[in-house]
Design a protein around this motif. Structure first.
Motif, PDB file in Angstrom:
ATOM      1  N   GLY A   1      55.061  -7.315   8.277  1.00 36.74           N
ATOM      2  CA  GLY A   1      55.970  -7.130   9.397  1.00 36.74           C
ATOM      3  C   GLY A   1      57.277  -7.870   9.202  1.00 36.74           C
ATOM      4  O   GLY A   1      57.362  -8.776   8.371  1.00 36.74           O
ATOM      5  N   TRP A   2      58.259  -7.434   9.961  1.00 40.46           N
ATOM      6  CA  TRP A   2      59.535  -8.149  10.039  1.00 40.46           C
ATOM      7  C   TRP A   2      59.745  -8.584  11.482  1.00 40.46           C
ATOM      8  O   TRP A   2      59.516  -7.807  12.419  1.00 40.46           O
ATOM      9  CB  TRP A   2      60.691  -7.246   9.613  1.00 40.46           C
ATOM     10  CG  TRP A   2      60.796  -7.010   8.142  1.00 40.46           C
ATOM     11  CD1 TRP A   2      60.309  -5.941   7.456  1.00 40.46           C
ATOM     12  CD2 TRP A   2      61.419  -7.856   7.178  1.00 40.46           C
ATOM     13  NE1 TRP A   2      60.600  -6.072   6.124  1.00 40.46           N
ATOM     14  CE2 TRP A   2      61.290  -7.240   5.923  1.00 40.46           C
ATOM     15  CE3 TRP A   2      62.103  -9.076   7.246  1.00 40.46           C
ATOM     16  CZ2 TRP A   2      61.784  -7.793   4.742  1.00 40.46           C
ATOM     17  CZ3 TRP A   2      62.600  -9.632   6.090  1.00 40.46           C
ATOM     18  CH2 TRP A   2      62.446  -8.995   4.857  1.00 40.46           C
ATOM     19  N   PHE A   3      60.180  -9.815  11.628  1.00 35.33           N
ATOM     20  CA  PHE A   3      60.520 -10.373  12.924  1.00 35.33           C
ATOM     21  C   PHE A   3      61.914 -10.975  12.819  1.00 35.33           C
ATOM     22  O   PHE A   3      62.431 -11.171  11.719  1.00 35.33           O
ATOM     23  CB  PHE A   3      59.516 -11.469  13.328  1.00 35.33           C
ATOM     24  CG  PHE A   3      58.144 -10.945  13.637  1.00 35.33           C
ATOM     25  CD1 PHE A   3      57.274 -10.568  12.628  1.00 35.33           C
ATOM     26  CD2 PHE A   3      57.715 -10.824  14.948  1.00 35.33           C
ATOM     27  CE1 PHE A   3      56.007 -10.060  12.904  1.00 35.33           C
ATOM     28  CE2 PHE A   3      56.449 -10.334  15.247  1.00 35.33           C
ATOM     29  CZ  PHE A   3      55.601  -9.959  14.232  1.00 35.33           C
ATOM     30  N   ARG A   4      62.507 -11.285  13.960  1.00 33.41           N
ATOM     31  CA  ARG A   4      63.819 -11.930  13.929  1.00 33.41           C
ATOM     32  C   ARG A   4      63.935 -12.920  15.076  1.00 33.41           C
ATOM     33  O   ARG A   4      63.259 -12.780  16.098  1.00 33.41           O
ATOM     34  CB  ARG A   4      64.946 -10.902  14.008  1.00 33.41           C
ATOM     35  CG  ARG A   4      65.023 -10.133  15.311  1.00 33.41           C
ATOM     36  CD  ARG A   4      66.071  -9.019  15.208  1.00 33.41           C
ATOM     37  NE  ARG A   4      66.208  -8.283  16.460  1.00 33.41           N
ATOM     38  CZ  ARG A   4      66.963  -7.195  16.600  1.00 33.41           C
ATOM     39  NH1 ARG A   4      67.650  -6.716  15.551  1.00 33.41           N
ATOM     40  NH2 ARG A   4      67.056  -6.593  17.772  1.00 33.41           N
ATOM     41  N   GLN A   5      64.803 -13.892  14.859  1.00 33.49           N
ATOM     42  CA  GLN A   5      65.018 -14.906  15.890  1.00 33.49           C
ATOM     43  C   GLN A   5      66.499 -15.216  15.969  1.00 33.49           C
ATOM     44  O   GLN A   5      67.089 -15.744  15.016  1.00 33.49           O
ATOM     45  CB  GLN A   5      64.222 -16.172  15.573  1.00 33.49           C
ATOM     46  CG  GLN A   5      64.260 -17.199  16.671  1.00 33.49           C
ATOM     47  CD  GLN A   5      63.220 -18.280  16.487  1.00 33.49           C
ATOM     48  OE1 GLN A   5      62.648 -18.462  15.408  1.00 33.49           O
ATOM     49  NE2 GLN A   5      62.938 -19.015  17.543  1.00 33.49           N
ATOM     50  N   ALA A   6      67.095 -14.867  17.087  1.00 29.79           N
ATOM     51  CA  ALA A   6      68.494 -15.194  17.339  1.00 29.79           C
ATOM     52  C   ALA A   6      68.594 -16.611  17.871  1.00 29.79           C
ATOM     53  O   ALA A   6      67.615 -17.164  18.396  1.00 29.79           O
ATOM     54  CB  ALA A   6      69.087 -14.200  18.330  1.00 29.79           C
TER      55      ALA A   6
END
Length: 124
Positions: A35-40
């Motif tokens: 999976g790919w996740f992101r955090q701003a």
């Protein structure tokens, strides 16, 4: 253990494209779905996309559906995230994650292995 290393991040103008890569090494047989996740900055980490071991099943967050494509090359132990039509709100650190199992998940807790992240910045 499984090591995940992301690459391909950078600075791009709105409307542009980037392709992220995530290379797995070590006990890669311990990982099925990726999976790919992101955090701003100042926000919680959120789900972006996931793919099964076979590549036949994929799942996307509504915010990226139609713009991002996840794929994998098992011979190279690498997962990709092609990001098109980028928007300033896509700016974040992007993380690759790996988990064991037949299904795919949008839950952070499902994944056992995480990379260090790669910064994506989209300018307006």
């Amino acid at each position: 253990q499984v090591q995940l290393v992301e690459s391909g991040g950078g600075l791009v103008q709105a409307g542009g494209s980037l392709r992220l890569s995530c290379a797995a090494s070590g006990r890669t047989f311990s990982v099925d779905a990726m999976g790919w996740f992101r955090q701003a900055a100042g926000k919680e980490r959120e789900f972006v996309a996931a793919i099964s071991w076979s590549g036949r099943t994929t799942y996307y967050a509504d915010s990226v559906k139609g713009r991002f494509t996840i794929s994998r090359d098992n011979a190279k132990n690498t997962v990709y995230l092609q990001m098109n039509s980028l928007k300033p709100e896509d700016t974040a650190v992007y993380y690759c994650a790996g988990g064991k199992g037949d299904s795919i998940s949008d839950s952070l807790s499902w994944y056992d292995y995480w990379g260090q992240g790669t910064q994506v910045t989209v300018s307006s």
